[in-house]
Design an enzyme around this catalytic site. Sequence first.
Site, short mmCIF file in Angstrom:
data_model
loop_
_atom_site.label_atom_id
_atom_site.label_comp_id
_atom_site.label_asym_id
_atom_site.label_seq_id
_atom_site.Cartn_x
_atom_site.Cartn_y
_atom_site.Cartn_z
N LYS A 1 9.60 -48.44 17.43
CA LYS A 1 9.87 -49.69 16.73
C LYS A 1 8.94 -50.80 17.24
O LYS A 1 8.33 -50.65 18.30
CB LYS A 1 11.34 -50.07 16.93
CG LYS A 1 11.73 -50.21 18.39
CD LYS A 1 13.23 -50.20 18.61
CE LYS A 1 13.55 -50.38 20.08
NZ LYS A 1 14.99 -50.34 20.34
N TYR B 1 -4.04 -78.43 32.02
CA TYR B 1 -3.09 -79.39 31.45
C TYR B 1 -2.12 -79.88 32.51
O TYR B 1 -1.57 -79.09 33.27
CB TYR B 1 -2.30 -78.74 30.32
CG TYR B 1 -3.07 -78.61 29.02
CD1 TYR B 1 -3.61 -79.73 28.40
CD2 TYR B 1 -3.23 -77.37 28.41
CE1 TYR B 1 -4.30 -79.61 27.19
CE2 TYR B 1 -3.90 -77.24 27.21
CZ TYR B 1 -4.44 -78.38 26.60
OH TYR B 1 -5.12 -78.25 25.42
C1 LIG Z 1 15.07 -49.50 21.45
C2 LIG Z 1 16.10 -48.47 21.45
C3 LIG Z 1 15.94 -47.31 22.23
C4 LIG Z 1 14.84 -47.18 23.25
O1 LIG Z 1 15.20 -47.95 24.38
P1 LIG Z 1 14.29 -48.08 25.70
O2 LIG Z 1 15.13 -48.88 26.61
O3 LIG Z 1 13.05 -48.80 25.28
O4 LIG Z 1 14.01 -46.71 26.19
C5 LIG Z 1 16.88 -46.29 22.08
N1 LIG Z 1 17.94 -46.43 21.24
C6 LIG Z 1 18.14 -47.55 20.52
C7 LIG Z 1 19.32 -47.64 19.62
C8 LIG Z 1 17.25 -48.61 20.60
O5 LIG Z 1 17.45 -49.72 19.88
#
Ligand SMILES: *Cc1c(COP(=O)(O)O)cnc(C)c1O
Length: 346
Positions: A37, A246
């Site tokens: 994702k 800055y």
């Molecule tokens: C993002 C996600 C994962 C992966 O999690 P990590 O902590 O990045 O390994 C797994 N299951 C769900 C439902 C997620 O949203």
Amino acid sequence: MADFAAPLRLHLDGGALVANWHYLQRQGSAACGAAVKADGYGLGAREVVKRLRDAGCRDFFVAHWNEAVAIADLVPPEWISVFNGFEAAEIPLIRDLGAIPVINTPRQVAAWKASGGGRCHVMLDTGINRLGIGPEQFSDALLDQLDIDILMSHLASADEDSPQNAQQLARFQSQAQDVKAKRRSLANSAGIMLGPEYHFDLTRPGLSLYGGVARAEMASGVTPVVRIMARILQVRQLDDGDAIGYNATYVCQAPTKIATLSFGYADGYLRCFSSKGVIIADGKAMPVIGRVSMDLITAHINSVPTLTEGDWVDVAYDLPEVSALSGVSQYELLTGLGNRFKLSWL
Ligand SMILES: *Cc1c(COP(=O)(O)O)cnc(C)c1O
């Protein structure tokens, strides 16, 4: 059109990505999927999917439907699962695409059944209280007649030694007991290190594929994937008392050689790195001094005074170290990286 070379590079180590996937898979006998994702946690989902597919990964998880579309030509669509559910009106598009929805609510259960059903996944919320069918909504009857491939839940505190982990495991075991599903899945990256009883049939790591150390136990097993390099735009010799950047937040206490680099908060290097970040050249670590600007940072380079305009230096980006330094989570360090880099996969 003229094609200028970006003064900022993101080197991505495909071998390390694949090695991390194998490492996570070796922690037990379950199959190992991949959360890709948010465009592969900011590194480019397509390149990630190709490499993990070739290594043998068969389950890819995205959050949005458009993220499924973006990788749908790379793998059979049924290898792609979409975490964030759907609206009933999207069901025809979902069937055309062929990726598999994760059903998160009783309303989605009803809509999926009413539309004729078919293969789906189901998310049970066992305590994160974020997304998924809650215990107050759950019944075996709710899920009967569904053709469930993966029955899953998600851990809230797997990166900590919290009693919540065992509680969620117990709740998942008891709820999942009477639900008919082909596969069960609970563990993210950190959850994998909680032990094989958390693995079930399939694990779903994201962070640690990309070099994140989700729990200390994996520190020696996970290899960094990301390397950031920035070009020096200018080198200056400043005096005792000169202020930098800055709001003059850094004042030189001695004659100081500085380098200004093409990298800033628009690239994901947030202002919390001001006078905290580190650059590396010739094996020497040197501090980022003064405010991080949108497109620029300045570093103290007295220890490598030969550095000059046009040289490339590393910006330290070891995820657990830089996270501890800045207070920014390893997840955000990855997903926050901007789009001005020249990406190269090794
Ligand atoms: C993002 C996600 C994962 C992966 O999690 P990590 O902590 O990045 O390994 C797994 N299951 C769900 C439902 C997620 O949203």
